[in-house]
Design a protein around this motif. Sequence first.
Motif, PDB file in Angstrom:
ATOM      1  N   GLY A  85      25.945  32.561  31.522  1.00 46.86           N
ATOM      2  CA  GLY A  85      26.672  34.183  31.467  1.00 46.86           C
ATOM      3  C   GLY A  85      26.003  35.268  31.104  1.00 46.86           C
ATOM      4  N   GLN A  86      24.463  35.005  30.899  1.00 44.69           N
ATOM      5  CA  GLN A  86      23.587  36.258  30.812  1.00 44.69           C
ATOM      6  C   GLN A  86      23.615  36.938  31.857  1.00 44.69           C
ATOM      7  OE1 GLN A  86      21.974  36.736  27.924  1.00 44.69           O
ATOM      8  NE2 GLN A  86      21.406  38.766  28.782  1.00 44.69           N
ATOM      9  N   ARG A  87      24.201  38.416  31.939  1.00 42.51           N
ATOM     10  CA  ARG A  87      24.242  39.024  33.040  1.00 42.51           C
ATOM     11  C   ARG A  87      22.814  39.577  33.562  1.00 42.51           C
ATOM     12  NH1 ARG A  87      28.506  44.324  33.193  1.00 42.51           N
ATOM     13  NH2 ARG A  87      29.607  42.808  32.816  1.00 42.51           N
ATOM     14  N   LEU A  88      22.689  39.618  34.935  1.00 48.21           N
ATOM     15  CA  LEU A  88      21.252  39.526  35.540  1.00 48.21           C
ATOM     16  C   LEU A  88      21.345  41.187  36.515  1.00 48.21           C
ATOM     17  CD1 LEU A  88      20.895  36.024  36.841  1.00 48.21           C
ATOM     18  CD2 LEU A  88      19.877  37.181  34.932  1.00 48.21           C
ATOM     19  N   GLY A  89      22.497  41.392  36.755  1.00 49.56           N
ATOM     20  CA  GLY A  89      22.528  42.714  37.536  1.00 49.56           C
ATOM     21  C   GLY A  89      23.849  42.806  38.419  1.00 49.56           C
ATOM     22  N   HIS A  90      23.862  43.923  39.140  1.00 49.16           N
ATOM     23  CA  HIS A  90      25.334  44.028  40.141  1.00 49.16           C
ATOM     24  C   HIS A  90      24.925  43.689  41.459  1.00 49.16           C
ATOM     25  CE1 HIS A  90      26.383  46.033  36.221  1.00 49.16           C
ATOM     26  NE2 HIS A  90      27.598  46.179  36.820  1.00 49.16           N
ATOM     27  N   SER A  91      25.718  43.018  42.248  1.00 47.96           N
ATOM     28  CA  SER A  91      25.552  42.842  43.565  1.00 47.96           C
ATOM     29  C   SER A  91      26.608  43.034  44.484  1.00 47.96           C
ATOM     30  CB  SER A  91      25.233  41.188  43.840  1.00 47.96           C
ATOM     31  OG  SER A  91      25.165  40.574  45.236  1.00 47.96           O
ATOM     32  N   VAL A  92      26.268  43.952  45.646  1.00 45.40           N
ATOM     33  CA  VAL A  92      27.407  44.224  46.620  1.00 45.40           C
ATOM     34  C   VAL A  92      27.604  42.842  47.514  1.00 45.40           C
ATOM     35  CG1 VAL A  92      27.830  45.636  48.737  1.00 45.40           C
ATOM     36  CG2 VAL A  92      26.835  46.600  46.690  1.00 45.40           C
ATOM     37  N   ALA A  93      26.724  42.024  47.952  1.00 46.65           N
ATOM     38  CA  ALA A  93      26.766  40.712  48.270  1.00 46.65           C
ATOM     39  C   ALA A  93      27.823  40.005  47.914  1.00 46.65           C
ATOM     40  CB  ALA A  93      25.325  40.259  48.767  1.00 46.65           C
ATOM     41  N   ALA A  94      27.684  39.791  46.343  1.00 47.04           N
ATOM     42  CA  ALA A  94      28.499  38.835  45.888  1.00 47.04           C
ATOM     43  C   ALA A  94      29.935  39.564  45.883  1.00 47.04           C
ATOM     44  CB  ALA A  94      28.281  38.712  44.239  1.00 47.04           C
ATOM     45  N   ALA A  95      30.155  40.730  45.835  1.00 46.43           N
ATOM     46  CA  ALA A  95      31.316  41.554  45.873  1.00 46.43           C
ATOM     47  C   ALA A  95      32.072  41.522  47.484  1.00 46.43           C
ATOM     48  CB  ALA A  95      31.357  43.034  45.813  1.00 46.43           C
ATOM     49  N   LYS A  96      31.197  41.402  48.504  1.00 46.62           N
ATOM     50  CA  LYS A  96      31.687  41.122  49.635  1.00 46.62           C
ATOM     51  C   LYS A  96      32.339  39.589  49.837  1.00 46.62           C
ATOM     52  CE  LYS A  96      28.794  44.306  52.029  1.00 46.62           C
ATOM     53  NZ  LYS A  96      27.529  44.614  52.978  1.00 46.62           N
ATOM     54  N   GLN A  97      31.432  38.848  49.185  1.00 42.00           N
ATOM     55  CA  GLN A  97      31.991  37.129  49.198  1.00 42.00           C
ATOM     56  C   GLN A  97      33.202  37.011  48.623  1.00 42.00           C
ATOM     57  OE1 GLN A  97      28.917  33.888  49.048  1.00 42.00           O
ATOM     58  NE2 GLN A  97      29.951  33.483  47.181  1.00 42.00           N
ATOM     59  N   GLY A  98      33.198  37.569  47.381  1.00 42.12           N
ATOM     60  CA  GLY A  98      34.560  37.434  46.380  1.00 42.12           C
ATOM     61  C   GLY A  98      35.775  37.943  47.162  1.00 42.12           C
ATOM     62  N   ILE A  99      35.553  39.367  47.671  1.00 47.23           N
ATOM     63  CA  ILE A  99      36.716  39.771  48.602  1.00 47.23           C
ATOM     64  C   ILE A  99      37.051  39.147  49.521  1.00 47.23           C
ATOM     65  CG2 ILE A  99      37.428  41.948  49.663  1.00 47.23           C
ATOM     66  CD1 ILE A  99      35.714  43.587  47.500  1.00 47.23           C
ATOM     67  N   PHE A 100      36.188  38.775  50.264  1.00 43.29           N
ATOM     68  CA  PHE A 100      36.576  37.763  51.526  1.00 43.29           C
ATOM     69  C   PHE A 100      37.312  36.644  51.061  1.00 43.29           C
ATOM     70  CE2 PHE A 100      35.549  34.152  54.446  1.00 43.29           C
ATOM     71  CZ  PHE A 100      36.019  34.640  55.417  1.00 43.29           C
ATOM     72  N   GLN A 101      37.064  35.966  49.911  1.00 46.29           N
ATOM     73  CA  GLN A 101      37.750  34.608  49.400  1.00 46.29           C
ATOM     74  C   GLN A 101      38.901  34.881  49.179  1.00 46.29           C
ATOM     75  OE1 GLN A 101      34.985  33.377  46.297  1.00 46.29           O
ATOM     76  NE2 GLN A 101      33.699  32.083  48.001  1.00 46.29           N
ATOM     77  N   VAL A 102      39.335  36.215  48.441  1.00 47.48           N
ATOM     78  CA  VAL A 102      40.486  36.781  48.139  1.00 47.48           C
ATOM     79  C   VAL A 102      41.485  36.951  49.323  1.00 47.48           C
ATOM     80  CG1 VAL A 102      41.727  38.532  46.785  1.00 47.48           C
ATOM     81  CG2 VAL A 102      39.654  37.338  45.805  1.00 47.48           C
ATOM     82  N   VAL A 103      40.880  37.755  50.156  1.00 44.89           N
ATOM     83  CA  VAL A 103      41.640  37.982  51.388  1.00 44.89           C
ATOM     84  C   VAL A 103      42.057  36.636  52.055  1.00 44.89           C
ATOM     85  CG1 VAL A 103      41.569  38.754  53.613  1.00 44.89           C
ATOM     86  CG2 VAL A 103      40.671  40.026  51.907  1.00 44.89           C
ATOM     87  N   ILE A 104      41.315  35.369  52.137  1.00 46.54           N
ATOM     88  CA  ILE A 104      41.778  34.481  52.734  1.00 46.54           C
ATOM     89  C   ILE A 104      42.651  33.602  51.897  1.00 46.54           C
ATOM     90  CG2 ILE A 104      41.029  31.800  53.316  1.00 46.54           C
ATOM     91  CD1 ILE A 104      39.965  34.167  55.473  1.00 46.54           C
ATOM     92  N   SER A 105      42.656  33.659  50.534  1.00 43.17           N
ATOM     93  CA  SER A 105      43.608  33.018  49.526  1.00 43.17           C
ATOM     94  C   SER A 105      44.943  33.794  49.733  1.00 43.17           C
ATOM     95  CB  SER A 105      43.056  33.275  48.179  1.00 43.17           C
ATOM     96  OG  SER A 105      41.970  32.354  48.111  1.00 43.17           O
ATOM     97  N   ARG A 106      45.053  34.959  49.744  1.00 46.46           N
ATOM     98  CA  ARG A 106      46.276  35.813  49.875  1.00 46.46           C
ATOM     99  C   ARG A 106      47.108  35.674  51.237  1.00 46.46           C
ATOM    100  NH1 ARG A 106      46.467  40.274  46.692  1.00 46.46           N
ATOM    101  NH2 ARG A 106      45.514  39.985  44.670  1.00 46.46           N
ATOM    102  N   ILE A 107      46.189  35.484  52.550  1.00 48.14           N
ATOM    103  CA  ILE A 107      46.849  35.010  53.679  1.00 48.14           C
ATOM    104  C   ILE A 107      47.515  33.934  53.542  1.00 48.14           C
ATOM    105  CG2 ILE A 107      46.603  34.762  56.112  1.00 48.14           C
ATOM    106  CD1 ILE A 107      44.438  37.060  55.987  1.00 48.14           C
ATOM    107  N   CYS A 108      46.679  33.008  53.216  1.00 51.47           N
ATOM    108  CA  CYS A 108      47.406  31.518  53.083  1.00 51.47           C
ATOM    109  C   CYS A 108      48.377  31.212  52.213  1.00 51.47           C
ATOM    110  CB  CYS A 108      46.310  30.489  52.416  1.00 51.47           C
ATOM    111  SG  CYS A 108      44.804  30.341  53.734  1.00 51.47           S
TER     112      CYS A 108
END
Length: 321
Positions: free
Chosen positions: A211-234
């Motif tokens: 749980g130690q914060r290492l930084g901020h990532s746009v790549a992780a944000a893109k992956q997370g948002i994509f997963q949420v979109v799929i979940s919401r459509i399903c």
Amino acid sequence: MGELPLDINIQEPRWDQSTFLGRARHFFTVTDPRNLLLSGAQLEASRNIVQNYRAGVVAPGLTEDQLWTAKYVYDSAFHPDTGEKVVLIGRMSAQVPMNMIITGCMLNFYRKTPTVVFWQWVNQSFNAIVNYSNRSGDAPITVRQLGTAYVSATTGAVATALGLKSLTKHLSTLVGRFVPFAAVAAANCINIPLMRQRELQVGIPVTDEEGQRLGHSVAAAKQGIFQVVISRICMAIPAMAIPPVIMDSLEKKDFLKRRPWLGAPLQVGLVGFCLVFATPLCCALFPQRSSIHVSRLEPDLRAQIREQNSSVEVVFYNKGL
């Protein structure tokens, strides 16, 4: 009976999140509509129990079941990254009752343009609140950014619905009933990224396994948002695909022909029944605490992590809901 030990990991859900069953049990608790009935005092009491336990203070007589109940009550109302109390209709426990009404009305009032516009606007306004309330990370977003995202998302959703409606107006009634679902699916692809655009600009926090914060990532944000979109459509598929087929059949029967006023409440009830199961099960498609390999991160962040700890191969982040 001794005092409750302090080594219970309430930073994580109670059930194993590496399995679909464990995630499903977790989200059946998180999306429980009964959480909406809890008073402000009950929410504050649960927050105090959780925060005190994390600080090493255990209330006398507190049991493990009571601790987990407090943990889930706390999680149902407070944002995991910012700690702020989420507005009532933005909480995941509001998903079933709110979507039951909105989706039921979208499916029932799909024939006329004014009602299509109104209910698509209501739906996307609600989605905008939910998407903002359940965003990942704690980066602030300005009122102007929020307003621009809201207007863009709702305009795109309404335009999509009207465009699809015009394409299917000469087709069968049953096909027309599926226009709201197609519009909602397309709108999710617009609304979620727009309402969470701040994450795509500055990234979301990524941590190591402890749980130690290492930084901020746009790549992780893109992956997370994509997963949420799929979940919401399903999530929308059962509630917006099954009731139209049932209602199309029922409306041909004499029972509903003689009682047309029953159509709307019956459709809302069918949608609600589907959502009770679809909401938690589709939220469980991906782990809430998702992971991404270091090699897929931005070069500068990857180098920073390698410099800090070369043994880190995978980082973790809250994907949002």
